[in-house]
Design a protein around this motif. Sequence first.
Motif, PDB file in Angstrom:
ATOM      1  N   VAL A  48      43.525  59.460 -50.892  1.00 55.85           N
ATOM      2  CA  VAL A  48      44.279  58.526 -51.735  1.00 55.85           C
ATOM      3  C   VAL A  48      43.235  57.723 -52.501  1.00 55.85           C
ATOM      4  CG1 VAL A  48      45.878  56.559 -51.733  1.00 55.85           C
ATOM      5  CG2 VAL A  48      46.121  58.374 -50.022  1.00 55.85           C
ATOM      6  N   GLU A  49      43.321  57.788 -53.831  1.00 48.66           N
ATOM      7  CA  GLU A  49      42.257  57.178 -54.634  1.00 48.66           C
ATOM      8  C   GLU A  49      42.799  56.090 -55.541  1.00 48.66           C
ATOM      9  OE1 GLU A  49      41.098  60.973 -56.277  1.00 48.66           O
ATOM     10  OE2 GLU A  49      39.127  60.801 -55.348  1.00 48.66           O
ATOM     11  N   HIS A  50      42.428  54.848 -55.244  1.00 46.61           N
ATOM     12  CA  HIS A  50      42.788  53.682 -56.075  1.00 46.61           C
ATOM     13  C   HIS A  50      44.254  53.728 -56.491  1.00 46.61           C
ATOM     14  CE1 HIS A  50      38.524  53.741 -56.127  1.00 46.61           C
ATOM     15  NE2 HIS A  50      38.439  54.680 -57.032  1.00 46.61           N
ATOM     16  N   LEU A  51      45.103  54.056 -55.566  1.00 46.68           N
ATOM     17  CA  LEU A  51      46.514  54.273 -55.907  1.00 46.68           C
ATOM     18  C   LEU A  51      47.233  52.944 -56.153  1.00 46.68           C
ATOM     19  CD1 LEU A  51      48.688  56.479 -56.213  1.00 46.68           C
ATOM     20  CD2 LEU A  51      49.268  56.099 -53.806  1.00 46.68           C
ATOM     21  N   SER A  52      47.816  52.830 -57.356  1.00 39.75           N
ATOM     22  CA  SER A  52      48.628  51.656 -57.688  1.00 39.75           C
ATOM     23  C   SER A  52      50.025  52.139 -58.039  1.00 39.75           C
ATOM     24  CB  SER A  52      48.045  50.899 -58.885  1.00 39.75           C
ATOM     25  OG  SER A  52      46.805  50.328 -58.520  1.00 39.75           O
ATOM     26  N   LEU A  53      51.003  51.459 -57.486  1.00 36.00           N
ATOM     27  CA  LEU A  53      52.387  51.897 -57.671  1.00 36.00           C
ATOM     28  C   LEU A  53      53.319  50.699 -57.754  1.00 36.00           C
ATOM     29  CD1 LEU A  53      53.251  55.089 -55.965  1.00 36.00           C
ATOM     30  CD2 LEU A  53      55.044  53.421 -56.177  1.00 36.00           C
ATOM     31  N   ASP A  54      54.175  50.701 -58.762  1.00 34.68           N
ATOM     32  CA  ASP A  54      55.134  49.601 -58.949  1.00 34.68           C
ATOM     33  C   ASP A  54      56.548  50.079 -58.689  1.00 34.68           C
ATOM     34  OD1 ASP A  54      53.103  47.941 -59.863  1.00 34.68           O
ATOM     35  OD2 ASP A  54      53.433  48.480 -61.971  1.00 34.68           O
ATOM     36  N   TYR A  55      57.388  49.172 -58.193  1.00 36.36           N
ATOM     37  CA  TYR A  55      58.829  49.393 -58.195  1.00 36.36           C
ATOM     38  C   TYR A  55      59.385  48.541 -59.317  1.00 36.36           C
ATOM     39  CZ  TYR A  55      58.466  51.547 -53.571  1.00 36.36           C
ATOM     40  OH  TYR A  55      58.147  52.373 -52.528  1.00 36.36           O
ATOM     41  N   ARG A  56      60.165  49.168 -60.196  1.00 36.45           N
ATOM     42  CA  ARG A  56      60.793  48.411 -61.294  1.00 36.45           C
ATOM     43  C   ARG A  56      62.288  48.466 -61.119  1.00 36.45           C
ATOM     44  NH1 ARG A  56      57.955  51.429 -65.883  1.00 36.45           N
ATOM     45  NH2 ARG A  56      55.807  51.208 -65.193  1.00 36.45           N
ATOM     46  N   ILE A  57      62.861  47.292 -60.935  1.00 35.55           N
ATOM     47  CA  ILE A  57      64.320  47.221 -60.791  1.00 35.55           C
ATOM     48  C   ILE A  57      64.829  46.151 -61.735  1.00 35.55           C
ATOM     49  CG2 ILE A  57      66.193  46.643 -59.203  1.00 35.55           C
ATOM     50  CD1 ILE A  57      64.504  47.918 -57.005  1.00 35.55           C
ATOM     51  N   GLY A  58      65.702  46.556 -62.654  1.00 32.10           N
ATOM     52  CA  GLY A  58      66.125  45.634 -63.708  1.00 32.10           C
ATOM     53  C   GLY A  58      64.876  45.213 -64.472  1.00 32.10           C
ATOM     54  N   GLY A  59      64.705  43.932 -64.683  1.00 29.66           N
ATOM     55  CA  GLY A  59      63.510  43.470 -65.378  1.00 29.66           C
ATOM     56  C   GLY A  59      62.395  43.081 -64.418  1.00 29.66           C
ATOM     57  N   ARG A  60      62.584  43.379 -63.124  1.00 28.76           N
ATOM     58  CA  ARG A  60      61.646  42.884 -62.114  1.00 28.76           C
ATOM     59  C   ARG A  60      60.671  43.982 -61.670  1.00 28.76           C
ATOM     60  NH1 ARG A  60      62.657  41.936 -56.612  1.00 28.76           N
ATOM     61  NH2 ARG A  60      61.033  40.519 -55.903  1.00 28.76           N
ATOM     62  N   THR A  61      59.408  43.603 -61.538  1.00 25.02           N
ATOM     63  CA  THR A  61      58.414  44.557 -61.052  1.00 25.02           C
ATOM     64  C   THR A  61      57.814  44.051 -59.747  1.00 25.02           C
ATOM     65  OG1 THR A  61      57.838  45.246 -63.279  1.00 25.02           O
ATOM     66  CG2 THR A  61      56.196  45.655 -61.596  1.00 25.02           C
ATOM     67  N   VAL A  62      57.768  44.933 -58.759  1.00 23.52           N
ATOM     68  CA  VAL A  62      57.032  44.615 -57.525  1.00 23.52           C
ATOM     69  C   VAL A  62      55.883  45.607 -57.421  1.00 23.52           C
ATOM     70  CG1 VAL A  62      57.107  44.588 -55.002  1.00 23.52           C
ATOM     71  CG2 VAL A  62      59.060  43.745 -56.301  1.00 23.52           C
ATOM     72  N   ARG A  63      54.686  45.084 -57.295  1.00 17.92           N
ATOM     73  CA  ARG A  63      53.533  45.978 -57.110  1.00 17.92           C
ATOM     74  C   ARG A  63      53.381  46.259 -55.620  1.00 17.92           C
ATOM     75  NH1 ARG A  63      48.334  47.367 -60.267  1.00 17.92           N
ATOM     76  NH2 ARG A  63      50.079  48.078 -61.484  1.00 17.92           N
ATOM     77  N   ALA A  64      53.763  47.465 -55.219  1.00 21.77           N
ATOM     78  CA  ALA A  64      53.737  47.818 -53.794  1.00 21.77           C
ATOM     79  C   ALA A  64      52.360  48.322 -53.367  1.00 21.77           C
ATOM     80  CB  ALA A  64      54.794  48.883 -53.511  1.00 21.77           C
ATOM     81  N   LEU A  65      51.698  49.065 -54.253  1.00 22.62           N
ATOM     82  CA  LEU A  65      50.324  49.505 -53.966  1.00 22.62           C
ATOM     83  C   LEU A  65      49.443  49.007 -55.107  1.00 22.62           C
ATOM     84  CD1 LEU A  65      50.893  53.185 -52.719  1.00 22.62           C
ATOM     85  CD2 LEU A  65      50.526  51.127 -51.339  1.00 22.62           C
ATOM     86  N   ASP A  66      48.295  48.452 -54.739  1.00 23.59           N
ATOM     87  CA  ASP A  66      47.458  47.782 -55.734  1.00 23.59           C
ATOM     88  C   ASP A  66      46.012  48.279 -55.642  1.00 23.59           C
ATOM     89  OD1 ASP A  66      46.870  45.964 -57.763  1.00 23.59           O
ATOM     90  OD2 ASP A  66      46.406  44.351 -56.355  1.00 23.59           O
ATOM     91  N   GLY A  67      45.876  49.608 -55.742  1.00 30.09           N
ATOM     92  CA  GLY A  67      44.529  50.181 -55.655  1.00 30.09           C
ATOM     93  C   GLY A  67      44.183  50.549 -54.220  1.00 30.09           C
ATOM     94  N   ALA A  68      45.087  51.297 -53.582  1.00 26.44           N
ATOM     95  CA  ALA A  68      44.850  51.682 -52.172  1.00 26.44           C
ATOM     96  C   ALA A  68      43.957  52.921 -52.096  1.00 26.44           C
ATOM     97  CB  ALA A  68      46.193  51.963 -51.494  1.00 26.44           C
ATOM     98  N   ASP A  69      43.019  52.895 -51.168  1.00 30.06           N
ATOM     99  CA  ASP A  69      42.129  54.037 -50.927  1.00 30.06           C
ATOM    100  C   ASP A  69      42.242  54.470 -49.474  1.00 30.06           C
ATOM    101  OD1 ASP A  69      40.445  54.396 -53.405  1.00 30.06           O
ATOM    102  OD2 ASP A  69      40.178  52.253 -53.039  1.00 30.06           O
ATOM    103  N   LEU A  70      42.273  55.765 -49.267  1.00 27.15           N
ATOM    104  CA  LEU A  70      42.341  56.278 -47.896  1.00 27.15           C
ATOM    105  C   LEU A  70      41.849  57.725 -47.892  1.00 27.15           C
ATOM    106  CD1 LEU A  70      43.645  55.239 -45.150  1.00 27.15           C
ATOM    107  CD2 LEU A  70      45.496  56.811 -45.657  1.00 27.15           C
ATOM    108  N   VAL A  71      41.040  58.061 -46.887  1.00 28.24           N
ATOM    109  CA  VAL A  71      40.582  59.448 -46.766  1.00 28.24           C
ATOM    110  C   VAL A  71      40.828  59.892 -45.339  1.00 28.24           C
ATOM    111  CG1 VAL A  71      38.583  60.993 -46.859  1.00 28.24           C
ATOM    112  CG2 VAL A  71      38.797  59.151 -48.530  1.00 28.24           C
ATOM    113  N   LEU A  72      41.357  61.114 -45.186  1.00 30.43           N
ATOM    114  CA  LEU A  72      41.564  61.644 -43.836  1.00 30.43           C
ATOM    115  C   LEU A  72      41.054  63.075 -43.792  1.00 30.43           C
ATOM    116  CD1 LEU A  72      42.930  60.908 -41.082  1.00 30.43           C
ATOM    117  CD2 LEU A  72      44.861  62.277 -41.851  1.00 30.43           C
ATOM    118  N   ASP A  73      40.251  63.350 -42.774  1.00 28.80           N
ATOM    119  CA  ASP A  73      39.735  64.714 -42.618  1.00 28.80           C
ATOM    120  C   ASP A  73      40.757  65.608 -41.944  1.00 28.80           C
ATOM    121  OD1 ASP A  73      37.349  64.253 -43.869  1.00 28.80           O
ATOM    122  OD2 ASP A  73      36.318  63.632 -42.035  1.00 28.80           O
TER     123      ASP A  73
END
Length: 326
Positions: A8-33
């Motif tokens: 997972v590389e610098h993952l940013s993800l928003d939820y947009r509902i109506g005119g409202r935005t919630v930033r749920a992921l704000d640059g998440a990084d994760l590596v799993l072997d």
Amino acid sequence: MSGALLRVEHLSLDYRIGGRTVRALDGADLVLDEGASIGVVGESGSGKSTLGSAVGRLLPRAAHLAGGGVRVAGEPVFDLAPAALRRLRRELLGFVFQDPIASLDPTMRVGRQLRLVLGRRAGDKEVAGHLERVRLDPAVARAYPHQLSGGMAQRVAIAMAMATEPRLLVADEPTAALDSQVREEVLNVVFGLAAEAGAGIVWLSHDLPAVARRCERVAVMYGGRVVEEGPAAEVLGRPAHPYTAALARSAPAAAGPGTRLVPVPGRPPVLTGPAPGCAFAPRCAFAIDRCSRERPALARVGGQTVLCHRAGEPVLTAAREAEVDA
Ligand SMILES: Nc1ncnc2c1ncn2[C@@H]1O[C@H](COP(=O)(O)OP(=O)(O)OP(=O)(O)O)[C@@H](O)[C@H]1O
């Protein structure tokens, strides 16, 4: 580690509902072997479920990618065409969610649901084998989901997730709805099957002590970012990020006889866009000016990677040592 199973590389993800935005992921990084297990912990709203669902791009319509990406076995999940995405989900991924009854079709007997996953040619014997692997009586094949207990239904859901021999299992609080005795049994099944199959596990959980017992690695999320990651014993035993330390103090296992749990003071943030600095700064006992203004870069402390401007500074190290000695 270009051969990582999950990246997972610098993952940013928003939820947009109506005119409202919630930033749920704000640059998440994760590596799993390949074949490794990681527990993803953090308070409610820190982004765990969103991260887990993003692994298979199993997100609600309101979710919008705002940056970064996810690779599973090298495949860029957010760039795949629908057919390739379906193939990746079918061949590489398995998911188990919190509510087992909701993840099963109420109108179909268990055996038929398993057969749909296994392919039409699967016979009764194969279905029975998959039920036995999750320690269920093969007679369960004839039951409808509403006839099962929560623990039994979750075992069916696990059997279905593992039937296609995924290389990566994402388990989103699979035991949250179960009582404590059944919880351990279900976790034994999940981790036992994954180990047998050599599958990696991402386990999203609130239960720090259980994660410490079962996972090789731990990722701690806060404000949509992974703020600390490393070997479970080190992250939870010698936290390098002030948030991890606070979270570890608030976990039930931290309270010895006669001691009280210390809740993390303050409330977690609900972001509406990228945090300008460290999202934990308003609650952090060690925050300095820079923390609320500048986003911290990844730092290494011992075996851990940490998102903290003060990572490794003597003031935090001293706090860690005091914690360990207490
Ligand atoms: N479908 C959705 N629509 C709008 N906002 C959402 C949706 N799902 C999650 N969020 C918001 O995104 C943020 C991250 O939520 P998420 O469920 O990923 O966190 P979590 O750590 O899994 O929480 P929990 O432990 O309570 O499940 C929260 O602010 C949450 O309110």
